[in-house]
Write a protein that holds these residues in place. Structure first.
Motif: not given
Length: 459
Positions: A115-121
C-alpha cells in the motif's frame, strides 16, 4: 495559463462498451522501483520479461512516462488520487480515492500488495480507499496468489483490481547484503556475487555530472560510520565490479516480478477474461541502476523519475506500439484514463490527461496533448540540510530547480545528452530555453496551486 489549460483539456467523449458487451475489467499492476529504461521495449538486452512483453504486444508502451514524485509514498498517493503530492499529502483523505471512485460507479474492487500511500493505513481508511477486498503485504508470491484467486472468482459485475508488487525494490536489500549490512529478501534471494562475465557493462552515464545540484547528491555516499544513512545508501566503497553485480541482481529482481505478471495474464486467458480486461503496468519510481553512481530513487535523473507505462487491452488497442512522444504523468493520468476507458465521469478539476485517444484503435478523438510534465521532490534533512525541488520536462529538455544548495538550477538537453552528463544551464545558446522553462514552472504553479519557493530561480 489559458493556453496550458487548453492543452490539458480532457475529452468528454469516453470509450463505452456496446450494449451487448460488459464493461471491461481493469487491473492496475504497480511494481516498485522499476526504472523505465530496464525494459526490452526500450532496447535493454540483459533481461527476459515474457510477461511485460505480452502486455506490450497487446498494447501501447509509453517511453516518456514520469512519476509525480520519485519516492514510493508520495508517488502512490498521486496515483490513487490523481492529485500532485504537494497538494494531497497534508489532507490525503479529502481527495477521492480511485478505489472509491470505481466502487461508486459499479465496480467490484480489490487491492493486493504494498500500500504505502502517503501516511495512510489501509485498515484504518477503508471507508475512504473503497477497496472491498484488500491485503497490505510485501511478499510477491502471496500477492500473486491472492490476485489470481480474485481473478478466478465469480464476478457479478466488472472488477477493478490493483496488484501492487514489491520487486524490484529488493534491490535495496541486495545493496545492503553486498555491503555487509545484512537484510532479508521478501520474495527469495538473487545472486549477489555474479561472475563479471555475466553482468551488464556499466552504463554510459556512470559518471557524476559537473555542477550537480546538492538536492541530488546530499544522500549519495554516506560513510559507514553513519549506519542509519549508510544502511539506506551503502555504495560508497563499491568498485566497478560491485556496481555491475548490483545491476545483474537488480535485473533478476525485475524478472522475478515479471514471472508473477505472466501467471496473471495466463489466469485471465484460462478464464476467458483477457479480451475484456484493461491492464495497465507501471512502477511508483525507478532506480539509479549505477547511472551517476546511484542505486536509489529520490533524484530527477531519468533512471529515478522515468518509469514503465503500458496500457494493454487485447484486440482493442494499437498492439505493439511504442509511443516515444506522449508525455505522461503517471500520478495524474492513471485516474483520468481508467475513468475514460470505462465510461465513468470524473472531477474536471483533475489535471490528468485522458490517454485513451493515444491507444484506442480507430479513435476519432483528438489526443489531449500537454507540452510539459512536472515532478516534485523533498529531500529530507541530512546533516541539517533539506531541499525541495521541482522538475519540468518537455519534448527535448529537462529543467530542475531546488530551493537551496549549490547549483540549485539546471537545464539538460536530452536530445544531445540523454545521459544527463553535461548541463547547459550556463550556455548562452540555451538562454531562451532556460527562460521558457522557468515560465512553464510559474504557469504550472498557478494552475496547480503549487506554493514552491522559486526565489532561487535566476533572474
Amino acid at each position: 495559463m489559458k493556453k496550458f489549460l487548453s492543452l490539458l483539456f480532457v475529452s468528454c467523449i469516453f470509450f463505452t462498451a456496446s450494449a451487448q458487451d460488459k464493461k471491461p475489467n481493469v487491473i492496475l499492476i504497480i511494481s516498485d522501483q522499476h526504472a523505465g529504461k530496464i525494459m526490452t521495449q526500450r532496447g535493454y538486452e540483459h533481461i527476459q520479461t515474457p510477461g511485460i512483453d505480452k502486455l506490450a504486444e497487446e498494447g501501447v508502451t509509453f517511453t516518456r512516462a514520469y512519476v509525480a514524485y520519485p519516492v514510493c509514498t508520495a508517488s502512490r498517493a498521486a496515483m490513487i488520487t490523481g492529485v500532485m503530492p504537494s497538494k494531497s499529502q497534508p489532507k490525503l483523505t479529502e481527495y477521492t480515492s480511485i478505489g472509491q471512485h470505481m466502487k461508486t460507479n459499479g465496480y467490484e474492487t480489490a487491492y493486493y500488495g504494498k500500500w504505502h500511500v502517503g501516511n495512510s493505513k489501509m485498515g484504518k481508511t477503508k471507508g475512504w480507499h473503497g477497496f472491498e477486498k484488500y491485503e497490505d503485504l510485501r511478499n510477491d508470491t502471496k500477492i500473486r496468489n491472492l490476485s489470481n484467486d480474485f481473478i478466478t472468482r465469480k464476478h457479478d459485475k466488472p472488477f477493478f483490481m490493483i496488484t501492487s508488487y514489491l520487486n524490484p525494490h529488493d534491490c535495496c536489500e541486495l545493496a545492503r547484503n553486498m555491503s555487509g549490512v545484512k537484510d532479508d529478501y521478501h520474495d527469495g534471494p538473487v545472486e549477489e556475487n555474479a561472475e563479471l562475465s555475466k553482468t551488464p557493462p556499466l552504463p554510459d552515464n556512470f559518471n557524476i555530472p559537473p555542477n550537480e545540484p546538492e538536492g541530488f547528491y546530499v544522500r549519495r555516499t554516506p560513510d559507514s560510520t553513519d549506519m542509519k544513512m549508510f544502511r539506506k545508501h551503502p555504495v560508497k566503497y563499491w568498485d566497478e565490479t560491485k556496481w555491475r553485480q548490483y545491476m545483474y541482481g537488480y535485473d533478476r529482481l525485475v524478472e522475478k516480478v515479471d514471472a508473477h505478471i505472466l501467471t496473471m495474464i495466463e489466469k485471465l486467458e484460462e478464464t476467458n477474461q483477457l479480451e475484456n480486461t484493461i491492464i495497465i503496468y507501471t512502477s511508483d519510481h525507478g532506480d539509479g541502476h549505477a547511472s551517476h553512481e546511484w542505486n536509489q530513487k529520490m533524484t530527477f535523473y531519468e533512471e529515478s523519475v522515468n518509469v514503465p507505462f503500458i496500457i494493454s487491452y487485447k484486440g482493442k488497442l494499437s498492439g505493439g506500439l511504442i509511443d516515444k512522444k506522449t508525455l505522461v504523468n503517471t500520478g495524474l493520468d492513471i485516474f483520468t484514463t481508467i475513468s475514460a476507458m470505462t465510461g465513468i465521469e470524473y472531477d474536471n478539476s483533475l489535471l490528468g490527461v485522458d490517454l485513451q485517444p493515444s491507444v484506442m484503435k480507430a479513435s476519432k478523438i483528438d489526443a489531449a496533448k500537454r507540452n510539459y510534465v512536472v515532478s516534485e521532490m523533498n529531500q529530507l534533512p541530512v546533516d541539517g540540510k533539506s531541499f525541495t525541488g521541482r522538475m519540468v520536462l518537455t519534448d527535448r529538455y529537462k529543467y530542475v530547480i531546488f530551493d537551496g544548495g549549490k547549483n540549485p538550477e539546471q537545464l539538460y538537453d536530452l536530445e544531445v545528452d540523454p545521459g544527463e552528463l553535461n548541463p547547459v544551464t550556463e550556455n548562452p545558446e540555451y538562454s531562451n530555453q532556460l527562460k521558457a522553462h522557468r515560465e512553464m514552472l510559474k504557469d504550472w504553479m498557478q494552475i496547480s496551486q503549487d506554493n514552491f519557493d522559486i526565489s532561487k530561480m535566476a533572474k
